[in-house]
Design a protein around this motif. Structure first.
Motif, PDB file in Angstrom:
ATOM      1  N   PRO A 104       0.825  -1.198   0.000  1.00  0.00           N
ATOM      2  CA  PRO A 104       0.000   0.000   0.000  1.00  0.00           C
ATOM      3  C   PRO A 104       0.866   1.256   0.000  1.00  0.00           C
ATOM      4  O   PRO A 104       1.945   1.278   0.586  1.00  0.00           O
ATOM      5  CB  PRO A 104      -0.789  -0.107   1.307  1.00  0.00           C
ATOM      6  N   VAL A 105       0.388   2.287  -0.676  1.00  0.00           N
ATOM      7  CA  VAL A 105       1.100   3.568  -0.694  1.00  0.00           C
ATOM      8  C   VAL A 105       1.123   4.170   0.711  1.00  0.00           C
ATOM      9  O   VAL A 105       2.145   4.687   1.157  1.00  0.00           O
ATOM     10  CB  VAL A 105       0.431   4.540  -1.694  1.00  0.00           C
ATOM     11  N   ASP A 106      -0.005   4.107   1.389  1.00  0.00           N
ATOM     12  CA  ASP A 106      -0.132   4.707   2.719  1.00  0.00           C
ATOM     13  C   ASP A 106       0.360   3.733   3.785  1.00  0.00           C
ATOM     14  O   ASP A 106      -0.397   2.925   4.319  1.00  0.00           O
ATOM     15  CB  ASP A 106      -1.589   5.096   2.989  1.00  0.00           C
ATOM     16  N   ARG A 107       1.666   3.792   4.044  1.00  0.00           N
ATOM     17  CA  ARG A 107       2.287   2.935   5.061  1.00  0.00           C
ATOM     18  C   ARG A 107       3.495   3.669   5.625  1.00  0.00           C
ATOM     19  O   ARG A 107       4.025   4.590   5.009  1.00  0.00           O
ATOM     20  CB  ARG A 107       2.727   1.605   4.466  1.00  0.00           C
TER      21      ARG A 107
ATOM     22  N   HIS B  43      -3.133  -0.847   4.001  1.00  0.00           N
ATOM     23  CA  HIS B  43      -3.142  -2.315   3.962  1.00  0.00           C
ATOM     24  C   HIS B  43      -4.566  -2.858   3.887  1.00  0.00           C
ATOM     25  O   HIS B  43      -4.843  -3.767   3.107  1.00  0.00           O
ATOM     26  CB  HIS B  43      -2.417  -2.879   5.187  1.00  0.00           C
ATOM     27  N   GLY B  44      -5.446  -2.296   4.671  1.00  0.00           N
ATOM     28  CA  GLY B  44      -6.820  -2.792   4.701  1.00  0.00           C
ATOM     29  C   GLY B  44      -7.728  -2.226   3.630  1.00  0.00           C
ATOM     30  O   GLY B  44      -8.835  -2.723   3.436  1.00  0.00           O
ATOM     31  N   THR B  45      -7.284  -1.188   2.890  1.00  0.00           N
ATOM     32  CA  THR B  45      -8.169  -0.562   1.905  1.00  0.00           C
ATOM     33  C   THR B  45      -7.679  -0.693   0.465  1.00  0.00           C
ATOM     34  O   THR B  45      -8.421  -0.366  -0.452  1.00  0.00           O
ATOM     35  CB  THR B  45      -8.365   0.940   2.210  1.00  0.00           C
ATOM     36  N   MET B  46      -6.471  -1.183   0.258  1.00  0.00           N
ATOM     37  CA  MET B  46      -5.958  -1.260  -1.115  1.00  0.00           C
ATOM     38  C   MET B  46      -6.712  -2.290  -1.948  1.00  0.00           C
ATOM     39  O   MET B  46      -6.631  -2.284  -3.162  1.00  0.00           O
ATOM     40  CB  MET B  46      -4.459  -1.526  -1.133  1.00  0.00           C
ATOM     41  N   ARG B  47      -7.471  -3.134  -1.303  1.00  0.00           N
ATOM     42  CA  ARG B  47      -8.260  -4.125  -2.042  1.00  0.00           C
ATOM     43  C   ARG B  47      -9.741  -3.748  -2.112  1.00  0.00           C
ATOM     44  O   ARG B  47     -10.589  -4.552  -2.492  1.00  0.00           O
ATOM     45  CB  ARG B  47      -8.073  -5.502  -1.433  1.00  0.00           C
TER      46      ARG B  47
ATOM     47  N   PRO C 282     -12.768  -0.711  -3.379  1.00  0.00           N
ATOM     48  CA  PRO C 282     -12.954   0.391  -4.319  1.00  0.00           C
ATOM     49  C   PRO C 282     -12.568   1.712  -3.666  1.00  0.00           C
ATOM     50  O   PRO C 282     -12.800   1.870  -2.464  1.00  0.00           O
ATOM     51  CB  PRO C 282     -14.458   0.357  -4.630  1.00  0.00           C
ATOM     52  N   PRO C 283     -11.994   2.603  -4.394  1.00  0.00           N
ATOM     53  CA  PRO C 283     -11.650   2.544  -5.820  1.00  0.00           C
ATOM     54  C   PRO C 283     -10.274   1.944  -6.079  1.00  0.00           C
ATOM     55  O   PRO C 283      -9.893   1.747  -7.229  1.00  0.00           O
ATOM     56  CB  PRO C 283     -11.670   4.013  -6.226  1.00  0.00           C
ATOM     57  N   HIS C 284      -9.504   1.644  -5.021  1.00  0.00           N
ATOM     58  CA  HIS C 284      -8.114   1.189  -5.176  1.00  0.00           C
ATOM     59  C   HIS C 284      -7.999  -0.188  -5.826  1.00  0.00           C
ATOM     60  O   HIS C 284      -7.000  -0.481  -6.483  1.00  0.00           O
ATOM     61  CB  HIS C 284      -7.405   1.166  -3.823  1.00  0.00           C
ATOM     62  N   VAL C 285      -8.995  -1.014  -5.633  1.00  0.00           N
ATOM     63  CA  VAL C 285      -8.919  -2.386  -6.135  1.00  0.00           C
ATOM     64  C   VAL C 285      -8.774  -2.437  -7.657  1.00  0.00           C
ATOM     65  O   VAL C 285      -8.208  -3.382  -8.191  1.00  0.00           O
ATOM     66  CB  VAL C 285     -10.131  -3.215  -5.650  1.00  0.00           C
ATOM     67  N   ALA C 286      -9.234  -1.420  -8.364  1.00  0.00           N
ATOM     68  CA  ALA C 286      -9.101  -1.412  -9.830  1.00  0.00           C
ATOM     69  C   ALA C 286      -7.632  -1.413 -10.241  1.00  0.00           C
ATOM     70  O   ALA C 286      -7.237  -2.152 -11.149  1.00  0.00           O
ATOM     71  CB  ALA C 286      -9.827  -0.205 -10.415  1.00  0.00           C
ATOM     72  N   GLU C 287      -6.826  -0.601  -9.580  1.00  0.00           N
ATOM     73  CA  GLU C 287      -5.396  -0.591  -9.913  1.00  0.00           C
ATOM     74  C   GLU C 287      -4.730  -1.890  -9.475  1.00  0.00           C
ATOM     75  O   GLU C 287      -3.894  -2.446 -10.186  1.00  0.00           O
ATOM     76  CB  GLU C 287      -4.688   0.602  -9.279  1.00  0.00           C
ATOM     77  N   PHE C 288      -5.101  -2.378  -8.296  1.00  0.00           N
ATOM     78  CA  PHE C 288      -4.563  -3.640  -7.805  1.00  0.00           C
ATOM     79  C   PHE C 288      -4.856  -4.744  -8.828  1.00  0.00           C
ATOM     80  O   PHE C 288      -3.968  -5.508  -9.236  1.00  0.00           O
ATOM     81  CB  PHE C 288      -5.190  -3.961  -6.453  1.00  0.00           C
ATOM     82  N   ALA C 289      -6.099  -4.823  -9.281  1.00  0.00           N
ATOM     83  CA  ALA C 289      -6.496  -5.857 -10.238  1.00  0.00           C
ATOM     84  C   ALA C 289      -5.760  -5.714 -11.562  1.00  0.00           C
ATOM     85  O   ALA C 289      -5.358  -6.717 -12.169  1.00  0.00           O
ATOM     86  CB  ALA C 289      -8.005  -5.801 -10.457  1.00  0.00           C
ATOM     87  N   ALA C 290      -5.574  -4.488 -12.021  1.00  0.00           N
ATOM     88  CA  ALA C 290      -4.864  -4.269 -13.288  1.00  0.00           C
ATOM     89  C   ALA C 290      -3.431  -4.748 -13.199  1.00  0.00           C
ATOM     90  O   ALA C 290      -2.925  -5.420 -14.112  1.00  0.00           O
ATOM     91  CB  ALA C 290      -4.912  -2.790 -13.668  1.00  0.00           C
ATOM     92  N   ARG C 291      -2.731  -4.412 -12.122  1.00  0.00           N
ATOM     93  CA  ARG C 291      -1.339  -4.835 -11.962  1.00  0.00           C
ATOM     94  C   ARG C 291      -1.254  -6.357 -11.817  1.00  0.00           C
ATOM     95  O   ARG C 291      -0.380  -7.000 -12.378  1.00  0.00           O
ATOM     96  CB  ARG C 291      -0.695  -4.181 -10.736  1.00  0.00           C
ATOM     97  N   LEU C 292      -2.169  -6.936 -11.051  1.00  0.00           N
ATOM     98  CA  LEU C 292      -2.188  -8.391 -10.867  1.00  0.00           C
ATOM     99  C   LEU C 292      -2.450  -9.087 -12.202  1.00  0.00           C
ATOM    100  O   LEU C 292      -1.786 -10.075 -12.539  1.00  0.00           O
ATOM    101  CB  LEU C 292      -3.240  -8.780  -9.836  1.00  0.00           C
ATOM    102  N   SER C 293      -3.380  -8.570 -12.978  1.00  0.00           N
ATOM    103  CA  SER C 293      -3.677  -9.146 -14.289  1.00  0.00           C
ATOM    104  C   SER C 293      -2.453  -9.109 -15.202  1.00  0.00           C
ATOM    105  O   SER C 293      -2.158 -10.092 -15.896  1.00  0.00           O
ATOM    106  CB  SER C 293      -4.840  -8.394 -14.934  1.00  0.00           C
ATOM    107  N   GLU C 294      -1.745  -8.000 -15.207  1.00  0.00           N
ATOM    108  CA  GLU C 294      -0.506  -7.892 -16.004  1.00  0.00           C
ATOM    109  C   GLU C 294       0.494  -8.978 -15.617  1.00  0.00           C
ATOM    110  O   GLU C 294       1.116  -9.603 -16.475  1.00  0.00           O
ATOM    111  CB  GLU C 294       0.139  -6.527 -15.815  1.00  0.00           C
TER     112      GLU C 294
END
Length: 66
Positions: free
Chosen positions: A10-13, A40-44, A46-58
């Protein structure tokens, strides 16, 4: 570790919670690191999960191509 590792943080750490240096010491393969918006608890959530999913998909696409 001889394989590749993908790290999502997470960015916020606190700076002391950056685990990249520790992983870099033990990973002999590719180490990819992504900073995902949120905490840690919010990166998964919305709205953060979209970026998480994109990076994971890549990374899953990259792994499947090997």
């Amino acid at each position: 570790y001889d394989g590749d590792v993908v790290l999502f943080q997470p960015v916020d750490r606190l700076d002391v919670l950056d685990t990249r240096p520790g992983w870099a010491k033990v990973v002999r393969g590719r180490l990819a690191s992504y900073e995902i918006p949120g905490e840690h608890g919010t990166m998964r959530d919305p709205p953060h999960v979209a970026e998480f999913a994109a990076r994971l998909s890549e990374e899953l696409t990259r792994a499947a191509a090997k």
